[in-house]
Motif scaffolding. Structure first.
Motif, short mmCIF file in Angstrom:
data_model
loop_
_atom_site.label_atom_id
_atom_site.label_comp_id
_atom_site.label_asym_id
_atom_site.label_seq_id
_atom_site.Cartn_x
_atom_site.Cartn_y
_atom_site.Cartn_z
N GLU A 132 43.03 45.79 34.85
CA GLU A 132 43.90 44.87 35.85
C GLU A 132 45.49 44.78 34.35
N LYS A 133 45.12 45.17 33.92
CA LYS A 133 46.61 45.06 33.61
C LYS A 133 47.14 46.67 33.37
N GLN A 134 46.43 47.10 33.55
CA GLN A 134 47.05 48.27 34.30
C GLN A 134 46.89 48.63 35.60
N GLU A 135 47.00 47.93 36.44
CA GLU A 135 46.26 47.83 37.82
C GLU A 135 45.71 48.69 38.68
N ILE A 141 37.37 45.78 39.79
CA ILE A 141 36.37 45.27 41.09
C ILE A 141 34.53 45.72 40.90
N ASP A 142 34.83 47.19 40.60
CA ASP A 142 33.98 48.29 40.77
C ASP A 142 32.66 47.65 38.90
N VAL A 143 33.59 47.13 38.37
CA VAL A 143 33.29 47.20 36.61
C VAL A 143 33.06 45.12 36.95
N ASN A 145 31.29 44.53 39.66
CA ASN A 145 30.38 44.43 40.21
C ASN A 145 28.77 44.51 39.40
N LYS A 146 29.08 45.48 38.58
CA LYS A 146 28.52 46.50 37.58
C LYS A 146 27.88 44.85 37.04
N TYR A 147 28.71 44.41 36.60
CA TYR A 147 28.19 42.61 35.67
C TYR A 147 27.79 41.90 36.21
N ILE A 148 28.47 41.55 37.57
CA ILE A 148 27.19 40.91 38.74
C ILE A 148 25.93 41.12 38.55
N GLU A 149 26.19 42.41 39.31
CA GLU A 149 24.20 42.55 39.00
C GLU A 149 23.51 42.90 38.08
N LEU A 150 23.85 42.84 36.99
CA LEU A 150 22.85 42.57 35.58
C LEU A 150 23.31 40.41 35.47
N ASN A 151 23.66 40.23 36.41
CA ASN A 151 23.84 38.97 36.13
C ASN A 151 23.98 38.25 34.17
N LEU A 152 25.82 38.57 34.44
CA LEU A 152 26.46 38.94 32.80
C LEU A 152 27.57 38.20 33.39
N ILE A 153 27.85 36.87 34.42
CA ILE A 153 28.85 37.20 34.38
C ILE A 153 29.70 35.38 34.37
N ASP A 154 29.24 34.66 32.72
CA ASP A 154 29.81 34.03 32.01
C ASP A 154 30.86 35.20 31.26
N ASP A 155 32.25 35.07 31.28
CA ASP A 155 33.75 35.71 30.45
C ASP A 155 33.92 34.53 29.68
N GLY A 156 33.46 33.19 30.24
CA GLY A 156 34.48 32.48 29.10
C GLY A 156 35.27 31.45 29.92
N LYS A 158 36.75 29.55 34.22
CA LYS A 158 36.11 28.45 34.46
C LYS A 158 35.56 29.30 35.76
N GLY A 159 35.51 29.97 36.23
CA GLY A 159 34.70 30.92 37.24
C GLY A 159 34.31 32.03 36.98
N GLY A 160 34.51 32.50 35.70
CA GLY A 160 33.35 33.34 34.97
C GLY A 160 33.77 34.98 36.06
N ILE A 161 33.25 35.82 36.29
CA ILE A 161 33.25 37.26 36.93
C ILE A 161 33.32 37.45 37.87
N ILE A 162 32.43 36.52 38.65
CA ILE A 162 33.16 36.27 40.09
C ILE A 162 34.32 35.53 40.52
N GLU A 163 34.87 34.93 40.12
CA GLU A 163 36.26 34.51 40.24
C GLU A 163 36.65 35.39 39.88
N ARG A 164 36.90 36.46 38.96
CA ARG A 164 38.27 37.43 38.19
C ARG A 164 37.95 38.03 39.24
N LYS A 165 36.70 38.29 40.04
CA LYS A 165 36.70 39.63 40.35
C LYS A 165 37.31 39.08 42.07
N ASN A 166 37.46 37.84 42.60
CA ASN A 166 37.95 37.22 43.97
C ASN A 166 39.49 37.23 42.92
#
Length: 174
Positions: A132-135, A141-143, A145-156, A158-166
């Motif tokens: 993201e910092k490297q724009e 977003i692809d990364v 999606n891969k973590y969401i597929e693996l159900n590893l959505i908690d990244d510390g 509030k909204g986790g990976i899903i909100e980060r993706k949004n």
């Protein structure tokens, strides 16, 4: 020879009771046998040994990224530095280990006879943040999606990976 080496009085402030802390000569294996946990320990140990090369490498990568490369990458004036590229490379390597870590985690739950406990993966948030910092929003977003597929959505966050993706998707569409 006595099992007890020393006795030390301990006082807890909350309960104001005295407890005795005892150091023993009993090894962990003897203690496991003493409490009848040998079968359970052997199952857990077998699971750990089965996935040892994966979880050892995962934790090695996590420590390198979290405590060495990521802080140096972020604190540099140029985000396109060697530390950032090392974070990305190790992040993708760790992503390839994720299915094995998930399987290890699930088998360990069964061996420990627990209902569930959350698997905190850790390294994914650093990979996504660097991208993201490297724009490199599409790649980030692809990364996600891969973590969401693996159900590893908690990244510390509030909204986790899903909100980060949004949030990254909004930046991409600007």
């Amino acid at each position: 020879m006595s099992l007890f080496k020393t006795k030390k009085p301990l006082i807890t402030i909350r309960q104001k009771k005295k407890y005795i802390e005892v150091e023993t000569n009993i090894s962990l294996i003897d203690e496991i046998k003493l409490y009848g946990l040998e079968k359970k320990y052997n199952k857990i140990n077998a699971v750990d040994q089965k996935y040892e090369k994966y979880w050892k490498r995962h934790y090695e990568i996590l420590n390198l990224i979290q405590f060495d490369y990521y802080p140096k990458a972020i604190n540099s004036k140029n985000i396109f530095n060697d530390y950032a590229f090392a974070c990305i490379k190790l992040g993708y390597e760790d992503l390839s280990l994720a299915p094995y870590i998930i399987q290890w985690h699930n088998e360990k739950i069964i061996a420990e006879k627990r209902n569930h406990y959350t698997l905190g993966y850790g390294s994914h948030k650093y990979l996504i943040k660097i991208l993201e910092k490297q724009e490199k929003y599409a790649e980030a977003i692809d990364v996600c999606n891969k973590y969401i597929e693996l159900n590893l959505i908690d990244d510390g966050t509030k909204g986790g990976i899903i909100e980060r993706k949004n949030r990254i998707t909004k930046k991409l569409n600007k």
